[in-house]
Structures are given as C-alpha cells and as structure tokens.
Design a protein around this motif. Sequence first.
Motif, PDB file in Angstrom:
ATOM      1  N   GLU A 130       0.847  -1.189   0.000  1.00 37.75           N
ATOM      2  CA  GLU A 130       0.000   0.000   0.000  1.00 37.75           C
ATOM      3  C   GLU A 130       0.881   1.237   0.000  1.00 37.75           C
ATOM      4  N   GLU A 131       0.226   2.394  -0.086  1.00 35.53           N
ATOM      5  CA  GLU A 131       0.932   3.669  -0.187  1.00 35.53           C
ATOM      6  C   GLU A 131       2.061   3.793   0.840  1.00 35.53           C
ATOM      7  N   ASP A 146      -6.737   1.313  -7.246  1.00 34.90           N
ATOM      8  CA  ASP A 146      -6.098   2.573  -7.610  1.00 34.90           C
ATOM      9  C   ASP A 146      -4.602   2.522  -7.281  1.00 34.90           C
ATOM     10  N   SER A 180       0.493   5.035  -4.497  1.00 31.44           N
ATOM     11  CA  SER A 180      -0.898   5.222  -4.079  1.00 31.44           C
ATOM     12  C   SER A 180      -1.636   3.895  -4.117  1.00 31.44           C
ATOM     13  N   GLU A 351      -9.684   7.487   2.989  1.00 33.44           N
ATOM     14  CA  GLU A 351      -9.445   6.134   2.466  1.00 33.44           C
ATOM     15  C   GLU A 351     -10.512   5.175   3.000  1.00 33.44           C
ATOM     16  N   GLU A 383      -9.370   7.449  -7.883  1.00 37.65           N
ATOM     17  CA  GLU A 383      -8.738   8.160  -6.761  1.00 37.65           C
ATOM     18  C   GLU A 383      -7.650   9.089  -7.273  1.00 37.65           C
ATOM     19  N   PRO A 385      -4.516  10.883  -5.570  1.00 39.31           N
ATOM     20  CA  PRO A 385      -3.797  10.886  -4.281  1.00 39.31           C
ATOM     21  C   PRO A 385      -3.489  12.298  -3.802  1.00 39.31           C
ATOM     22  N   GLU A 387      -1.820  15.482  -3.327  1.00 39.71           N
ATOM     23  CA  GLU A 387      -0.775  16.181  -4.080  1.00 39.71           C
ATOM     24  C   GLU A 387      -1.180  17.632  -4.259  1.00 39.71           C
ATOM     25  N   MET A 393      -6.798  15.923  -1.873  1.00 42.79           N
ATOM     26  CA  MET A 393      -7.023  14.596  -2.433  1.00 42.79           C
ATOM     27  C   MET A 393      -8.495  14.446  -2.791  1.00 42.79           C
ATOM     28  N   HIS A 395     -11.617  11.517  -4.034  1.00 41.98           N
ATOM     29  CA  HIS A 395     -12.060  10.135  -4.238  1.00 41.98           C
ATOM     30  C   HIS A 395     -13.381  10.129  -4.996  1.00 41.98           C
TER      31      HIS A 395
END
Length: 850
Positions: A130-131, A146, A180, A351, A383, A385, A387, A393, A395
């Motif tokens: 995961e991220e 994603d 991400s 999330e 999604e 992420p 930034e 962010m 979704h």
Amino acid sequence: MSYHIPGHLKGLTDSEVAASRKQYGYNQLDAAPKSSGLLLLIDILKEPMLILLIVISFIYVAVGDYGEAAFMFAAIVAVSAISFYQDNRSKKALEALEKLNEPLSRVIRNSTVVDIPTHEIAVGDLCITEEGKIINADGRIVHSNDFSVNEASLTGESFSVFKDSQAEDNQVYSGTLTVSGLAVFEVTKIGKETRIGRIGESLLTIKAEPSPLQLQIARFVKTMAVIGIVIFLMVCIFRYYQTGDFIASLLNGLTLAMSVLPEEIPVAFTTFMALGAWKLMQEGIIIKRSSIVETLGSTTVICTDKTGTITENSMHLIALYDFRTDKRYGDDAFNDPELSTLISYAMWSSEPAPFDPMEKTLHSVYEQTQPNDLRGDYRMFHEYPLEGKPPMMTHVFENARKDRIVAAKGAPEALLSVSRLSAKEKERVRDQIKAFAQQGYRVLGVAKSQFEGGDFPEKQQDFPFEFLGLTVFYDPPKKGIKDVFQRIYEAGIAVKVITGDNADTTNAIASQAGIVSDAPPVNGDEIINHTEEELMQLSARTTLFTRMFPEAKLAVVNALKKRGEVVAMLGDGVNDGPALKAAHIGVAMGNKGTEIAKSAAALVITNDDLGKLITGIAAGRRIYANIKKAVQYIISIHIPIILTVSLPLFLGWVFPQIFTPVHVIFLELVMGPTCSIVYENEPMERNAMQRPPRIMTDTFLNGRELTISIVQGLVITAGVLFAYQLAVQTGGDEAKTRTLVFTTLIFANILLSFVNRSFFYSVFERLRSRNRLLTGITVLVLVILFAILYVAPLSRFFDVTPLRVTELGICLVIASVSVLWFEFYKLFRRKRHTLPAQARLAHDGSEKGA
C-alpha cells in the motif's frame, strides 16, 4: 487494519510455504560473508602486536629460554582472548542491529493477513502493498485498488505508473515504491532472482566509507607504528654496537616496538561504536550504521515534523464549520442534521480502510451520526492521491446503480482555490480558518463535485467543486514535550519545525510545546524562490517552516548543511524521504513512519518519542568523550613505558635493560582492558548535555589535549625514573631496581585510569559515578601484582624481589605525585570556568563533546 480483499485470495498454507522454501530458498541476496569465529581469530592474529609476540616467542624457543617462551605463548592466548571477546561483542551487537533493521512484509497465509520478516517471503505468497511501502519481491498483481508504483530504482524514471491485474504490464518488482492505493500480488521471484537482486549482488562488494573519526584514528595509529619501526631499528643498532649480541639486541628492539604500538585504539573504537549502537537499540533507538553514533553527539540542529512528533497524533475532531449555514458546531452538536452532508463528504474523501488518525476519526464520526451507513453500497471507482501545493485529495465512489460520490478534502487554501466562491465568501472562510488555527487546531477543507462518464480530468483541481465547510481537529502537544525541548536547548541545539500544516496552527502548537520562535513562519512556496545564499540566511533565522513539500524540505536541510550545521531530520512520510536521506542523521518514526522513510533514515525511534533522540545525542556525546579519554590514557601511559625501556639504554645507565618483553606484555595486558572495556562503560559526565555540541570538523585530539596527555606521560616517566635512581643510589641491585620501577609504573597506571575519567571534574567527584568494571580491573591488577611480588615462582620468572611495606609506600607516593598533580590543574580550570560559563569549554579546545 482491515482490508477489502476478495475472499478467494487465501494465500499459501504452512505446508505450501515449506515446499516453496525448499525449492526456492529465502528472500535474500547471498549475504556478504559473516565473520565466523575462525575468521575473527585469523584477523586478530594478523595484528602487529600479536606478530611481535609470536616472533619473540620463537626467539626464546631458539635460544632455549623455554619459560619465557611459554609466558609469551600464554600472552598470545590472553591478548587474543581479549581481542576476540571485544570483536565478538561488537559482531553480535551489529548482527542484532542488522536483524532489527529488517522490514516486515504483509502477506496472506492460511486466509489470514499476517506480518512476516521480509526474508521469509516465499514464491507463491500473496503479498499486500500500500501507499508508502517498498515492494520486497517480484510478482504478478492479482487484485488492486487505484494502485500506482514508482519504479525509479529500476528504470530511472521518477513518475509513477498505474497498474492492475488486467493491464498488459501487471508485474511489480522488488525495490520499487508504492505511491498510491493498494495491491495484492503473487510472488514469482525472490532474493537474487529478482530484477533488483541481480543488481544488488554487486553491492555486496562495496565497502562503507570510513567516518572522519575513523580516518583520524587510523592516521594516528599509522604514525605511531612508523615511530615504533624507527625506534626499533635505533635500539637494535645501538644495543648491537654496545654488546655485539644480536639476539639480545633484537629482543631489546622488539620490547620497545611493543611499547610503542597503540594497538588498543582501533579495538576500542570498534567496541565503543558497536556497543553504543547496541545499547541504544535496547532504549528503542535503532541505528542502521554504528558509525552514526559519533555523528549524533555533534548534532547542532534538529528539524522536526509537528504531527505525531511534537503532538500526540490523536486528532480529535473538536469542531465543524458548515459553509452553507455559516455556523460553527462543537463536538457536542455533530448529530445536527445540518452537518450530515459535510460529515458524509469528509468521510468519503478519506481512504476506505483508513490508517491516518484524522481519517479514522472521520469514519468514526460518520458511523456515530449518520442514520444510514452507505459505505457497504459504494466502492472506490477512481482516486486522486494527496498532491499539490498546498495539497488536496479526491475520491470517486460508485454504487451498483452507477450513482457517484465525488468528495475532496485537503488544505483549506487548496479547496478554496478550486471552489466556485466569490472573493467575499473566500474571505469569510479564511477568517474562520485563522480563528481556528490560532488556537493550534488542524483545519481541513471539504468539497464535493459531480461527474458523469469515464473520461476523468487529468488533475483533480479541474473538477467543478462546491465548498462544503471545514473539519477542525485538535492534536495536543505530547505530555512532557516542553521538558524535551528544554533539554534540547540546554544542549546548545537549535530546533526547526518543518510541517505541512499552516502557519497559524504551527505557531500555536510550537508555543504550547515550548519552542522558541522569534521570526515569522516561512511557507514552502517562499523557499523555492530564494537564492542559495538567501536560503542559508533564512534557514538560520527561521524556526517554523510551514506548508512544506519535499523539494522545500530538502532545500532547507541542504541550506543548513552548507552553513556548517550537523542536521538531524525527523520524518515519517514518503515525502520526507529526500530530506531524510540528505540530512547527516535521518530519523524515522517507528510506529507511524512509512517504510520509505525508515529506509531513507539512518536511525529509527521505535515508539515515536522525540525524547529518545536526546537519549541518542547524549549517548553520542558520552561515547565520543570516552573514546578520547581512552586514547589520551593510552598516550599518557605508553610514554613512560617507551622511555623507561629506551632511556637507560641510550643514557648508559647501570641497568640498561630494566624491562624485558615479559614486563611490557604484562603492562599491555593491563592497558588493553582498561582502554577498551573500562572506558567504554564510563558514565556520562555531569553537565555534558549542558554544553554546546562539538564541531564535527575538529580534529580528534587538538593540540592542547595532545599536549596534556604528553605532559602526563612525561611526569609519570620522571616519577618512574626517579624510582630507578632512588633504588640505584640506595644500593639496590638490578632485580630490586626493576621491582621498584615496575611497581611504581603499575600504581601510576591504576591512578591514571581514575584521574583521566574526567579532564574537568575531580577524581573524588567522579567516584560518585560508579564504574564497576574499573573497580574490578583495579582489584584484579593489584592481586596479580602482589602475586608477582610475593609468590616465589612468579617473582623468579619476572626477575623481581619482594618489597617491604615502606618500599611499597615509596612506590605509591611516587606514583601519586606523578599522577595526582593533574588534580590541581583541574581545580584551576574549575575555578576559572564557573558552572554558568561551562559552555565555553566546547570552544576553548577542551572536553569537546565530553
């Protein structure tokens, strides 16, 4: 942590893991050869001191002096045993650190998600990434959400690539970074069979660069070795010219060569660093390289994150601001129907399986306040992420009926800039943000949008957003954090706060935490626009750096380094990686830190307690000071041994060979443990953490410190040679003279080891700081000395005679005068440097970093 992972992904069973491991082995490169006991012993026998002992032993055998030869062989065993004990301690300490530094990997086994050491990943395992996680094996994606990955470590391209199980390229590779989302991949290759493994094998041959301190010590030891060779040749030639006896001349030269070689110093350095790192590990501070311990004590600036480092990272949702009604709501009014949309979209912008404390809180509040929980009906469809500058962010969720939810959250400024609001409306929201931030609250903006079709905008900022309001969190400073910063300031270390939060919140939290800030905060955008010179000046005067992004963090760290600061950078996120790598000491948080942060850092604090960094800095100062004490002791005690062996010969005194190799090796056996075992265990001096850090570029022993050690050695020499002449003048024969000289030197050695525990505080004050090893070694040496003096076989072997009580008293008095004069020097320094002015010690060439 809960994951939305399809039920058909069961993973390997225990028996399948065993079968896979039998076929493919473990997930590790062929490790660099470990130092086995035999290899350690071979390395020890290559040491110059051992080579000299072996040569002397064979000379004694050749001339038929088997008693002396047996003693030399016993000395070889003793010296080897001491070296082996120290090397083995260091080896075990470093292996323990290496084991602790190994990351864990998350896999599905027996239908259960478990964390395992990375080297235990087997071919066929289902790994979860995961991220922020580093991928630790090559594999094929079987499920993703994603998911994007940065493969710069293999391709050199810095941009991230989106992948899923249906993509043409559905492979992931060890050593790459998850940017991400989430993915489950089936492991296809491990260890040296992976793509990066083939590259990594070449890394095993690369040796770590020695530290500045290592280089300085190596130069010192080489210089002493050269001096030893020169003196050896001089003595051999001079003695042979006098006597014509080649064997006696050779033994004289070898005796002196043994007395010159400071072989204890490299052993002491390795021991101090390895055991220092091991002791810190027990404190919850994991150090990647033992040499970093020496840098810790030189830290001049600590750059710290705010959230979770200064604060508790509890993120209690304390208030909400609803834009449509222009009202604030306290945490006792979250059930108000007016807030339903704001709370819902704040949750949807988080999330689905949250690990961030704020997102966990938003999910919890949604669950408690919404009559209909729709989370099971919707799946994340797309999604964007976190930034942007400042960041946000977005979704996109969709249910079975193709109904969509487009939710965004992030820095309020980011949401205001993309929402359709008038200038007056934006100003109204900014007033609310400022009011919340000035109380130290963390503020996030929330917005929603609508979008049909599958052609999503390239950037989330291109959605037409409707601003909904603000979520207000309070993350209070940790208990006791004020005391931590007080200790940091007392140690002469500056503090810089580098955070992604806004200026008002950061200012308020910094004030509550006791951080001193006399200059206005600086935002990340401002950093990038400055020249290098301007940035160096700005980094020096500014304490609070806000709305920081990776490039800005890196720029501040580099600017501080160019100013000559020794920088410790604390970070926990993917974005902290470059700054952590660039800092002299990158410090990652063990609990909340991402794997990329831990990988980039040189040091990991397992419980995220900033106070542990102070423990590490104190340990660095203690270890550096103790290495210096050990080296100064070695220099001081070698001088009388060298001069006692050589001067009677060169000056033509009546007994030119007062010491034989037997006596010198006994003295070496006393000095070795004192240097590398006793001083390593020496407690930190009082007020060591109230002095400024030492300057890292300073030479290891400056002129004044070296002069003090030489003077100590010369005064002890004068005392020992006075004992020599006293014995001769009172009619003593060679054995009596040798006994008085030998006993005086042993007493002086013991007293010196106590006096040199501090070059500032008195020997009596240092007795309060117990060092049981020093007491034990002292008692052992005295027992052996008295055995040599009064046990007939030993007396004959060492060619000494028993001493009367009055003669022992004379030896003790001479040794005391030769050593304890230094206490008057220390008294003079204490009177000159009153306690409030002790900070000057670090700059006047004395006790730097002690």
